[in-house]
Design an enzyme around this catalytic site. Structure first.
Site, PDB file in Angstrom:
ATOM      1  N   GLN A 102      14.240  18.213  58.821  1.00  8.74           N
ATOM      2  CA  GLN A 102      13.414  17.720  57.725  1.00  8.74           C
ATOM      3  C   GLN A 102      12.262  18.684  57.444  1.00  8.74           C
ATOM      4  O   GLN A 102      11.554  18.519  56.452  1.00  8.74           O
ATOM      5  CB  GLN A 102      12.844  16.352  58.085  1.00  8.74           C
ATOM      6  CG  GLN A 102      13.909  15.292  58.351  1.00  8.74           C
ATOM      7  CD  GLN A 102      13.282  14.038  58.923  1.00  8.74           C
ATOM      8  OE1 GLN A 102      12.658  13.262  58.211  1.00  8.74           O
ATOM      9  NE2 GLN A 102      13.438  13.840  60.229  1.00  8.74           N
ATOM     10  N   VAL A 144      10.138  22.082  56.472  1.00  6.96           N
ATOM     11  CA  VAL A 144      10.261  23.082  55.412  1.00  6.96           C
ATOM     12  C   VAL A 144       9.633  24.404  55.831  1.00  6.96           C
ATOM     13  O   VAL A 144       9.417  25.285  55.005  1.00  6.96           O
ATOM     14  CB  VAL A 144       9.616  22.565  54.102  1.00  6.96           C
ATOM     15  CG1 VAL A 144      10.346  21.328  53.600  1.00  6.96           C
ATOM     16  CG2 VAL A 144       8.119  22.268  54.280  1.00  6.96           C
ATOM     17  N   ASP A 145       9.347  24.555  57.140  1.00  8.72           N
ATOM     18  CA  ASP A 145       8.609  25.723  57.624  1.00  8.72           C
ATOM     19  C   ASP A 145       9.480  26.915  57.990  1.00  8.72           C
ATOM     20  O   ASP A 145       8.984  28.018  58.208  1.00  8.72           O
ATOM     21  CB  ASP A 145       7.726  25.348  58.822  1.00  8.72           C
ATOM     22  CG  ASP A 145       8.493  24.614  59.925  1.00  8.72           C
ATOM     23  OD1 ASP A 145       9.660  24.972  60.191  1.00  8.72           O
ATOM     24  OD2 ASP A 145       7.921  23.684  60.521  1.00  8.72           O
ATOM     25  N   HIS A 186      15.059  18.760  53.400  1.00  8.08           N
ATOM     26  CA  HIS A 186      14.000  18.596  52.394  1.00  8.08           C
ATOM     27  C   HIS A 186      13.584  19.917  51.760  1.00  8.08           C
ATOM     28  O   HIS A 186      12.507  20.008  51.175  1.00  8.08           O
ATOM     29  CB  HIS A 186      12.786  17.910  53.032  1.00  8.08           C
ATOM     30  CG  HIS A 186      13.086  16.525  53.480  1.00  8.08           C
ATOM     31  ND1 HIS A 186      12.383  15.889  54.500  1.00  8.08           N
ATOM     32  CD2 HIS A 186      14.018  15.625  53.068  1.00  8.08           C
ATOM     33  CE1 HIS A 186      12.878  14.679  54.685  1.00  8.08           C
ATOM     34  NE2 HIS A 186      13.864  14.503  53.836  1.00  8.08           N
ATOM     35  N   CYS A 224      11.079  27.899  39.048  1.00  7.93           N
ATOM     36  CA  CYS A 224      10.488  27.338  37.838  1.00  7.93           C
ATOM     37  C   CYS A 224      11.377  26.203  37.352  1.00  7.93           C
ATOM     38  O   CYS A 224      12.479  25.994  37.869  1.00  7.93           O
ATOM     39  CB  CYS A 224      10.331  28.416  36.761  1.00  7.93           C
ATOM     40  SG  CYS A 224      11.886  28.881  35.955  1.00  7.93           S
ATOM     41  N   CYS A 243       6.434  32.454  34.586  1.00 11.78           N
ATOM     42  CA  CYS A 243       7.619  32.983  35.261  1.00 11.78           C
ATOM     43  C   CYS A 243       8.087  34.238  34.518  1.00 11.78           C
ATOM     44  O   CYS A 243       8.381  34.170  33.312  1.00 11.78           O
ATOM     45  CB  CYS A 243       8.718  31.921  35.264  1.00 11.78           C
ATOM     46  SG  CYS A 243      10.342  32.530  35.758  1.00 11.78           S
ATOM     47  N   GLY A 267       5.851   7.948  70.403  1.00 12.36           N
ATOM     48  CA  GLY A 267       5.341   6.866  69.566  1.00 12.36           C
ATOM     49  C   GLY A 267       6.425   6.132  68.810  1.00 12.36           C
ATOM     50  O   GLY A 267       7.624   6.388  68.950  1.00 12.36           O
ATOM     51  N   SER A 325       8.929  17.056  72.792  1.00 10.20           N
ATOM     52  CA  SER A 325      10.051  17.971  73.014  1.00 10.20           C
ATOM     53  C   SER A 325       9.647  19.204  73.810  1.00 10.20           C
ATOM     54  O   SER A 325      10.423  19.714  74.625  1.00 10.20           O
ATOM     55  CB  SER A 325      10.656  18.392  71.670  1.00 10.20           C
ATOM     56  OG  SER A 325       9.705  19.078  70.874  1.00 10.20           O
TER      57      SER A 325
END
Length: 345
Positions: free
Chosen positions: A107, A109-110, A138, A146, A207, A281, A298
């Protein structure tokens, strides 16, 4: 438009904690057994990137920590761009390299899962093979498009923004020199209002591809699925395929608050797949039958788990050995909690 941030049902947050494994020794043993036979799909969330200095969306109590989620990522992108894979990223990369993890869905986006594979196994993991083995559910911060569909590398786009906004470029350089970078969310967003400045004079250039075609168009966004947007059908179909073709599903560092992730868990349970959850959690999976929950970060276990699973190859294979000796441990400050008052963005 008001965008609703997905969350964990209040009944789960208010419920008494369910039984879960809190012993590092037991968690390591259970994960090693779970991953040992192979053909595992892993689904990761923001908790996996915390040791790389990227803040999670939710705290240990499962509640959302980033109330201001509009993207202001000219300032926020560089810390994500410069973040380095941590020990969990490299442990998972080693398990992918040895085929114990057959597919990885993230998930995040890094791009840190990709970076881990490239760093230690450049000759074995070209871009095409990485894309075949890692699905970014994601999207990614590392490309921009654009609204007419033209795509550009994020670093190139960042340079265009700098050229169009010299004052902001100088300000960003000053932040980097002084180490005063504002708190950055996992999507590259930062709050600038608390700094006493605003984006009112910030220019987004047109653009170039649209200009070449005779159109003026300054509507661009990262290739990220924002809250309220739908996941492309091709990505959704592939995520289901990755669940259907595995024997087991390991959920890691995720509360499953977004339905795009939660429905993959539901699909796995419908197919009677074995499921294990490694997350600190509350999570949306709490209370569901057939899930073993390990309430452990982890980074505390994954390197040892990978060594157990891989066996002698962990030291004899130079690529795997390098992976299992690599990774930063640089979590954000423990007092960096975004639930303190922040200006609405």
């Amino acid at each position: 438009m008001r965008v609703s941030v997905p969350g964990i049902p209040q009944a789960i947050l208010d419920a008494k904690p369910i039984y879960s494994v809190k012993s590092i020794k037991e968690a390591t043993e259970r994960l090693s057994e779970f991953l040992g036979i192979g053909n595992v799909t892993v689904l990761t969330g923001a908790g996996v990137s915390v040791d790389s200095g990227i803040r999670a969306y939710r705290g240990d109590d499962g509640r959302y920590m980033n109330p201001n989620y509009k993207l202001r990522s000219y300032l926020g992108y560089p810390p994500v761009r410069d973040a380095q894979p941590n020990t969990t990223h490299f442990a998972l990369a080693a398990l992918q390299h040895t085929s114990h993890v057959s597919r990885l869905i993230t998930q995040n986006v890094d791009g840190l899962h990709h970076k881990a594979l490239r760093k230690a196994a450049t000759t074995h993991w070209d871009s095409m093979r990485i894309q075949e083995n890692i699905l970014e559910l994601h999207g990614t911060l590392h490309h921009v498009h654009c609204n007419r569909g033209h795509v550009v590398d994020r670093n190139t786009f960042q340079d265009r923004l700098s050229a169009a906004n010299p004052r902001w470029y100088e300000y960003a350089e000053e932040l980097e020199r002084t180490g005063m970078q504002p708190r950055t969310n996992p999507d590259g967003d930062v709050a600038v209002e608390q700094l006493g400045i605003s984006y009112s004079d910030f220019i987004v250039p047109n653009c170039p591809d649209c200009l070449f075609e005779g159109h003026q168009n300054s509507v661009l966004k990262p290739e990220v699925i924002f809250f309220g947007e739908s996941i492309p059908k091709a990505v959704k179909d592939r995520s289901y395929h990755d669940i259907e073709t595995c024997d087991k599903l390991l959920l890691m560092g995720t509360t499953l608050a977004t339905y795009s992730a939660f429905r993959l868990l539901k699909h796995a349970l419908e197919l009677n797949k074995r499921v294990m959850l490694l997350n600190m959690g509350p999570s949306r999976a709490d209370g569901l039958p057939g899930i073993v929950k390990l309430d452990i970060p982890s980074g505390a276990v994954m390197r040892d788990v990978a060594r157990n699973v891989i066996g002698s190859r962990a030291t004899e294979d130079p690529i795997v050995s390098e992976m299992l000796q690599s990774g930063v441990v640089n979590p954000p400050s423990t007092n960096d909690d975004d639930r303190s008052p922040r200006a609405a963005g």
